[in-house]
Scaffold this active site. Structure first.
Site, short mmCIF file in Angstrom:
data_model
loop_
_atom_site.label_atom_id
_atom_site.label_comp_id
_atom_site.label_asym_id
_atom_site.label_seq_id
_atom_site.Cartn_x
_atom_site.Cartn_y
_atom_site.Cartn_z
N HIS A 186 39.91 -21.74 -53.71
CA HIS A 186 39.00 -22.86 -53.67
C HIS A 186 39.15 -23.66 -55.17
O HIS A 186 39.08 -24.82 -54.98
CB HIS A 186 37.25 -22.39 -53.71
N PHE A 187 39.14 -23.15 -56.17
CA PHE A 187 39.29 -23.53 -57.47
C PHE A 187 40.89 -23.75 -57.98
O PHE A 187 41.29 -23.00 -58.86
CB PHE A 187 38.63 -22.71 -58.35
#
Length: 291
Positions: A264-265
């Site tokens: 996600h990051f």
């Protein structure tokens, strides 16, 4: 040559907003819009990587990072976008590219739909704009809580504010978790633990369904305006699946899409690649505008 990053505050609508700023003010503007549970801190390396060519602005939304977090404010995505637009007006930035991630997407889509805020290009890094891409396992509890807020439906959503859940967002799907600095999730978790911040985050969880109502307007905008669009996505993300990236081609057929081995990051584990894609993409847009 990278420019120094300045750390500033501005009063917008009676609220103190923090933002990071770098690069020459006469250069084309790029606005970096962070996700949950992050802040402009997530762009601490991307800002200098772009500042040699662009006027870079990365705000903290109200209730996030170093911005004010008033308890008596009605926290909605409309409100966050309105304050962000107010900050850009204060800085006399009325034309810009956006880089959006997670919560940055619904804020950025609302900005793009403002006629007085022409968006020159879009970079979306795990920032959804379609029903495709929503991972049912992750989002099911949020939809249930939004439909019927009560102690039973709140409990699994409130768990997203705990340290293990924040760590999971940073590490899940990352091929080598050791490259992600623990400072990231510890920083975010510390800010989530401020008195009253849980109520702010729960209010935004309940409001997230309003973002789905913006999607048809976004799709019309993308088809009509055809903004240059880059989607660079951690393909192992269990919040927004890769289908969310590929869906942009439904309305922007020439969208540039890259699915990377990450989560996600993605900036934390694949920074050099994401920064290079962003610089090359934005550079091509700038060059085309100069012709």
């Amino acid at each position: 040559m990278a420019y120094p990053t300045h750390h500033r505050f501005a009063d917008v609508g009676g609220h103190r907003l923090f933002y990071r700023e770098a690069g020459p003010r006469a250069a084309p503007a790029v606005v970096l819009l962070h996700g949950f549970p992050a802040s402009s801190f997530m762009f601490r390396r991307l800002i200098p990587a772009l500042s040699d060519r662009y006027h870079v602005i990365a705000p903290d939304y109200l209730g996030f990072g170093l911005s004010d977090a008033p308890a008596d404010f009605r926290y909605t995505f409309d409100a966050l976008a309105g304050l962000t637009a107010g900050l850009l007006d204060l800085l006399e930035v009325d034309r810009y590219a956006v880089y959006v991630q997670d919560y940055g997407a619904p804020v950025g889509w609302r900005l793009a739909l403002l006629p007085e805020h022409p968006v020159t290009a879009i970079v979306t890094q795990n920032g959804n704009g379609y029903l495709a891409g929503f991972n049912a396992d992750f989002w099911g509890p949020i939809w249930a809580y939004a439909a019927d807020p009560n102690p039973r439906t709140e409990a699994p959503v409130r768990a997203a504010l705990e340290l293990d859940a924040v760590r999971w967002q940073y590490l899940h799907g990352v091929p080598d978790p050791s490259v992600v600095a623990p400072d990231t999730w510890l920083h975010d978790h510390a800010l989530l633990q401020r008195p009253g911040n849980d109520a702010i985050q729960l209010a935004l969880f309940r409001d997230y369904v309003t973002n789905l109502q913006v999607y048809p307007l976004l799709h019309d905008y993308l088809r009509d305006r055809r903004p240059p669009l880059l989607a660079v996505w951690g393909r192992n993300d269990k919040i927004f699946d890769p289908a969310g990236a590929l869906a942009f081609r439904d309305d922007v057929p020439d969208a540039e899409i890259h699915l990377r081995d990450g989560g996600h990051f993605l900036l934390e584990s694949d920074f050099d690649t994401v920064a290079t894609y962003s610089r090359e993409f934005l550079g091509e847009i700038l060059a085309s505008h100069r012709r």
